[in-house]
Design a protein around this motif. Structure first.
Motif: not given
Length: 921
Positions: A892-896
């Motif tokens: 899972l690729k997450l960004s913020y």
């Protein structure tokens, strides 16, 4: 001789050149000031100083043999090098070039729709790509080869040079990636190899084929020995990409004017409705999702001819052509107020983090909508090269090399915009994947509430070409500490041009079909978002003529002069280098010292364009004809790039390397593009944030001063452990930045635009260390004696000013740089069985230093790890079967946005499973 005495000798020889190289930029700056018309260079790195033909003669027949070959390159090269060598003809350890490179210590990759696409070396993206020691690039202003474009089956190996010698072509801050193809003289005689693969992509639920064929032979003729090789590779890959997003966060402005009134009454009212008057409160303005399908197609051919008319002359001609096609279609659905205020639902339960960031709640009157989009890209790059190597005497070598590269890229983009109703919107961003819904749920499933309102289409074409020539001379000395003197000259003439129609907006007044779109399988059914949505059907977008007809639009948008920009660059480079070996003085030290001098001439041209609003007879306004003016800039500079490489043999198997150098990287053509288009806002857009994007033709080249050290212990011909350290001091590092500009239009009205562009930021530093280990456990009892391991770890520390000068983030690492990364690869090779399991991990990194709509906050990607594996069974000497899997762990690729309590995106991609049959004769 003791180690202490040996190191004393090392210090005496190394100290002065190191000091000179470290101070070289200051010397170069003095020279540049005195001769402002002179200037540096632009491009590649020359072929490695280790003879590439000799390296390519290594025969590889299995995992151990490939690791042995790669180790030999690393151990014997004059510079600090890591290599990847194909196990067999047509097969790198990974099926994608970028994904193969991620296994190398110090390299981190970016992924595009689940596949490796670009790389950074030691935290820097200013990487130079070469094909057999020459320039290679994809048209479009990137100045590098797009790694997605290359079929891995065409390559014999990849060498990564982490510090330059004077012979290597300039044009990088972090390293050189050299792709090596095979030549007919690599083989003793006739050679045939072929393979076919079926790839299954589980999220897309499709199967794509790939295959390659190589045929080579050599003959003795009346005019000398002649060899011919032809290599053909084809791939068709599918993908699906699911993404759930949270719209940018905005902090409510509750400050007051001098008279006590609120600066922003709307924000103050929202804070009061949330019960947070006087408290720092940051809220998103909605959320959405994307579901994209696509495919990639690669077709590469390589034809090489070698002629050896005598023992002193070799001539090699090669033509490599690569064609890449990319197609993606997707639907997006969103509920957002954009830049407008968002209203809390009365009585709803809201939760906030301790810093005031939103966690969950319900909003009123949030507009919903969707769009359907399609993007296609096709790139063709053809490389023609001719090289002659002449040895008139045993001590003299002369090499002449000529090259012509042409690359063409075309792209199209289509978007259909669909509007829906205002609705009550529930949102929760507390987990890794945001959840949201509407009240009632029928607001997303009732087609009567939706209508198509706009169609955007855009076309672009890019063309790039380069002519280059070089001459290198090497004179070797017998029985001398000075082993050889080398000198050379190189000239390049490179051009790039782009034509773009820009996005044309056409009102379609509710025309066009609308269909329900099921989302029950998004994120493999594990996401809690709209169950179904209304959108324009994707399949209709694939026929452009029919789409225009159904919307009542006449013809495609025109290419206007304002959509054209061009860049050209000429470089003149010369170098001199001395190679030495102090063993006759009983000092086990060898290396090289040299300097490269590069003059660069750059010119760029484009258009500044304003699109005004024009008053209509009824008092309304409409978009008028664009007004544009041609603009052009020129620059020239000269740079001196000294380098020193030393290798001290502590024992027969233990060696210490030290290096100092100065690197140069020019701005990319796209960064220099001077064109800028500004469209005057219509009456309903006056209160919005106005944005634009353009290049900066005033950018200066970046330079870095580098110190490298590496301690390497080779305890067998395929096993080693090494530790390396590096430090880079970078001047004029180029970063993305957003600056406000007040723009006045022909009607006299002035608006502030947030313009995203590039700037030479303050100086930056990059420092770090690498650790690499490779071993087979032959000492274990059968059958465990087939076990082996490869492992590496990279630490990179960097810091540069963030374009945001206030708020929660003021300093960030360089873009695309993770502080920590590692690879852990388990290997088993015993008899006919070869097994490989590889895990790659990297820590968080900055995607962009300043994101639009984020309050100029940087966008971070969270830590990411992916597990891949492969299994090969050698049926007999000529035939093998294999299976491999990518993204086994469904990563899972997450960004913020800036800080982790402001989530941006969650993305998943396919797991790929492949079956391969391969034959070799």
């Amino acid at each position: 001789m003791s180690c202490r005495h040996r190191l004393s000798g090392f210090t005496l020889l190394a100290g002065l050149p190191l000091a000179l190289i470290w101070s070289a930029p200051a010397i170069a700056q003095t020279i540049d000031t005195a001769h402002p018309a002179q200037g540096p260079s632009d491009t590649p790195a020359a072929a490695p100083t280790t003879n590439p033909e000799a390296l390519e003669e290594i025969v590889v027949t299995g995992v151990r043999a490939s690791l042995k070959s790669a180790e030999a390159i690393k151990r014997d090269a004059p510079e600090i090098v890591d290599s990847i060598v194909a196990e067999d003809i047509g097969k790198l350890p990974d099926r994608n070039v970028a994904e193969a490179l991620q296994r190398v210590a110090g390299i981190q990759i970016q992924r595009n729709y689940g596949e490796g696409s670009s790389v950074a070396i030691r935290g820097l993206t200013q990487v130079r790509t070469e094909l057999n020691g020459r320039d290679i690039f994809t048209a479009g202003g990137v100045d590098q080869l797009n790694l997605e474009d290359v079929p891995a089956e065409l390559l014999a190996g990849i060498d990564v040079y982490k510090n330059p010698s004077a012979e290597q072509i300039e044009g990088q801050l972090s390293g050189v990636i050299n792709f090596r193809t095979r030549k007919p003289f690599d083989f003793d005689g006739f050679k045939f190899a072929g393979g076919v693969t079926g790839n299954y992509y589980d999220l897309a639920d499709k199967t794509g084929p790939s295959g390659s064929v190589l045929v080579s032979d050599r003959w003795n003729t009346g005019i000398g020995e002649i060899g011919v090789l032809a290599d053909v590779a084809y791939q068709k890959d599918y993908f699906r990409d699911d993404q759930i997003t949270t719209e940018p966060f905005y902090t409510l402005n509750q400050s007051r004017n001098a008279d006590g009134s609120f600066v922003n009454p709307s924000d103050a009212a929202t804070a009061a409705a949330l019960g947070r008057s006087g408290q720092v409160t940051t809220i998103p303005h909605g959320g959405g999702l994307n579901k994209n399908y696509g495919n990639r197609q690669r077709f590469g051919t390589d034809v090489a001819l070698q002629w050896r008319p005598s023992d002193t002359l070799d001539v090699t001609g090669e033509v490599l052509r690569n064609n890449y096609k990319f197609n993606i279609r997707g639907n997006a659905f969103f509920a957002t107020t954009g830049d407008g205020a968002i209203t809390p639902h009365p009585g709803a339960d809201f939760k906030f983090a301790s810093n005031g960031d939103f966690i969950s709640g319900t909003w009123d009157d949030v507009p919903v909508g969707s769009y359907a989009s399609q993007t296609t890209r096709e790139s063709t790059t053809t490389d023609y090269s001719l090289k002659a190597h002449w040895t008139p005497t045993p001590n003299l070598e002369v090499t002449a090399d000529g090259q012509y590269v042409r690359s063409d890229t075309s792209q199209s983009n289509f978007i259909v915009l669909t509007n829906g109703p205002n609705t009550t919107f529930q949102q929760n961003v507390s987990g890794d994947v945001a959840s949201f819904s509407t009240i009632p749920a029928s607001n997303t499933t009732n087609a009567s509430l939706y209508s198509n309102n706009g169609f955007l289409d855009d076309f672009s074409k890019s063309y790039g070409s380069e002519k280059s020539g070089r001459l290198d001379v090497k004179y070797s000395f017998d029985n001398s500490v000075l082993k050889s003197l080398r000198a050379g000259f190189r000239y390049t003439d490179r051009n790039n041009s782009t034509r773009d129609t820009g996005y044309r907006y056409s009102s379609i007044n509710g025309r066009g079909e609308l269909v329900p779109y099921d989302l029950s399988d998004i994120f493999r059914g594990d996401a809690n978002v709209f169950g179904s949505v209304i959108t324009f059907p994707l399949e209709n977008l694939s026929n452009y003529a029919n789409t225009l007809s159904s919307f009542g639009i006449n013809g495609a948008p025109a290419y206007l002069p304002s959509g054209t920009n061009a860049q050209s660059q000429q470089t003149y480079a010369e170098y001199g280098a001395a190679y030495f070996d102090a063993s006759p003085w009983s000092i086990p030290l060898d290396g090289n010292i040299g300097v490269r001098v590069v003059k660069t001439n750059v010119s760029v041209s484009g258009y500044y364009q304003q699109v005004p609003q024009v008053a209509q007879p009824d008092g309304s306004t409409a978009t008028g004809d664009p007004e544009y003016a041609a603009i052009a800039f020129k620059d020239s500079y000269t740079k001196f790039l000294p380098s020193l490489n030393l290798r001290y043999h502590l024992t027969d198997n233990l060696q210490l390397r030290m290096a100092a150098s100065t690197n140069l990287a020019t701005p990319t053509f796209s960064q220099l593009n001077p064109s800028l288009t500004l469209t005057e806002p219509g009456p309903s857009q006056h209160a919005e944030i106005h944005t634009a994007t353009g290049g900066n033709p005033l950018l200066k080249p970046m330079t870095s001063r580098n110190l490298d050290a590496s301690l390497e212990w080779y305890f067998s011909d395929h096993e080693y452990v090494s530790v390396a350290g590096f430090y880079k001091k970078i001047n004029g590092y180029i970063q993305t930045a957003i600056t406000p500009r007040d723009i006045t239009f022909p009607d006299g009205k002035t608006y502030t635009y947030q313009v995203t562009s590039y700037t030479n930021a303050a100086d930056a530093e990059v420092k770090g260390a690498e650790f690499s280990f490779q071993q087979f456990f032959d000492f274990l009892p059968d059958p465990f004696d087939g076990l082996g391991i490869q492992a590496n770890f990279t630490y990179v520390d960097s810091q540069a000013p963030s374009p945001a000068t206030s708020g929660p983030v003021t300093n960030v690492p360089l873009e695309m740089l993770s502080k920590y990364s590692y690879n852990l690869i388990g290997i088993y090779e015993k008899g006919p069985v070869s097994l490989r399991l590889a895990y790659n991990w990297r820590s968080k990194f900055v995607e962009t230093t300043s994101g639009v709509g984020t309050g100029n906050l940087p966008i971070f990607d969270q830590p990411y790890g992916q597990l891949d594996g492969s299994l090969t069974y050698q049926v007999n000497q000529n035939f093998s079967l294999g299976v491999d899997a990518r993204n086994i762990n469904n990563a899972l690729k997450l960004s913020y946005f800036g800080i982790s309590t402001r989530p941006r995106t969650a993305t998943i991609s396919d797991r790929r499973f492949s079956f391969t049959a391969r034959v070799t004769y």
